[in-house]
Design a protein around this motif. Structure first.
Motif, PDB file in Angstrom:
ATOM      1  N   GLY A  14       0.961  -1.025  -0.308  1.00 17.04           N
ATOM      2  CA  GLY A  14       0.311   0.156  -0.166  1.00 17.04           C
ATOM      3  C   GLY A  14       0.951   1.063  -0.151  1.00 17.04           C
ATOM      4  N   VAL A  32      -2.391   0.677  -4.094  1.00 17.97           N
ATOM      5  CA  VAL A  32      -2.075  -0.319  -3.942  1.00 17.97           C
ATOM      6  C   VAL A  32      -0.859  -1.289  -5.745  1.00 17.97           C
ATOM      7  N   LYS A  34      -0.169  -4.266  -6.691  1.00 17.80           N
ATOM      8  CA  LYS A  34      -0.009  -5.647  -6.800  1.00 17.80           C
ATOM      9  C   LYS A  34       0.450  -6.478  -7.731  1.00 17.80           C
ATOM     10  N   GLU A 121      -9.943  -2.537   9.855  1.00 21.71           N
ATOM     11  CA  GLU A 121     -11.390  -1.728  10.419  1.00 21.71           C
ATOM     12  C   GLU A 121     -11.819   0.151  11.053  1.00 21.71           C
ATOM     13  N   GLN A 124      -9.528   2.076   8.903  1.00 18.86           N
ATOM     14  CA  GLN A 124      -9.463   2.965   8.161  1.00 18.86           C
ATOM     15  C   GLN A 124     -10.842   4.186   8.472  1.00 18.86           C
ATOM     16  N   PRO A 137     -10.432   4.274   1.547  1.00 17.48           N
ATOM     17  CA  PRO A 137      -9.377   3.544   1.049  1.00 17.48           C
ATOM     18  C   PRO A 137      -9.362   1.834   1.625  1.00 17.48           C
ATOM     19  N   SER A 138      -9.060   1.477   1.029  1.00 15.21           N
ATOM     20  CA  SER A 138      -8.170   0.059   0.895  1.00 15.21           C
ATOM     21  C   SER A 138      -7.966  -0.407   2.364  1.00 15.21           C
ATOM     22  N   LYS A 139      -8.051  -1.324   3.112  1.00 12.17           N
ATOM     23  CA  LYS A 139      -7.252  -1.884   4.063  1.00 12.17           C
ATOM     24  C   LYS A 139      -5.772  -1.168   3.436  1.00 12.17           C
ATOM     25  N   ASP A 140      -5.462  -1.866   3.183  1.00 12.67           N
ATOM     26  CA  ASP A 140      -3.976  -1.540   2.616  1.00 12.67           C
ATOM     27  C   ASP A 140      -3.031  -0.637   2.535  1.00 12.67           C
ATOM     28  N   SER A 142      -5.340   2.084   3.443  1.00  6.73           N
ATOM     29  CA  SER A 142      -5.401   3.097   4.875  1.00  6.73           C
ATOM     30  C   SER A 142      -4.137   3.146   5.574  1.00  6.73           C
TER      31      SER A 142
END
Length: 168
Positions: A14, A32, A34, A121, A124, A137-140, A142
């Protein structure tokens, strides 16, 4: 001041970029990197992380950088892979002559959420609130933004200490 945060991982890394000016946080970008192509070798994945972080730096021109430290995992192979991903990201950062702050996940969570045991969560949601975003945003991403915010607070504290030292 523009700060990039990196949450390293061999499959997903991330990144988050913020501005920190007069104690105000502003969201710039996040996302991210990937590398989860199963046919790709670990060394090719590390190359992708290095190249992609270098591209993020060229695009957003941060002043300082921050990276989450490796935590010891139950699985030594996972810990090693995480350390290698972290190394690829840090190499990209130092090649651009950036000052790099490093924080443990516990430090980041405590700084951003108020509890070192916060869930992903909760991180986030706090990122969404702190950066005034419509959605989290996505977990990574965030996690990377949280690392950047932790660096902003740490850097600000260091500046205040330096100022108070000069006054004495």
């Amino acid at each position: 001041m523009r700060i990039v945060g990196i949450d390293p991982g061999l499959r997903i890394t991330g990144f988050g970029v913020i501005e920190f000016h007069q104690q105000r946080l502003q969201y710039i970008a996040s996302g991210v990197i990937k590398t989860s192509n199963l046919t790709e070798s670990d060394s090719a994945r590390l190359g992708t992380i290095f190249e992609s972080v270098t591209e993020v730096l060229a695009t957003y021109q941060p002043d300082i950088a921050s990276v989450e430290k490796v935590f010891l995992n139950v699985n030594p192979k996972s810990t090693l892979a995480l350390g290698q991903a972290r190394g690829a990201a840090i190499t990209a950062l130092v090649c651009q002559k950036l000052q790099v702050y490093e924080f443990s996940a516990l430090e980041v969570k405590k700084n951003v959420v108020g509890s070192g045991r916060a869930t992903k969560e909760q991180v986030q949601e706090m990122i969404r609130r702190l950066l005034n975003l419509k959605s989290a945003p996505s977990k990574d991403a965030s996690d990377a933004l949280a690392v950047a915010i932790c660096a902003a607070h740490h850097h600000q504290m260091n500046l205040q200490i330096q100022k108070s030292s000069k006054l004495k």
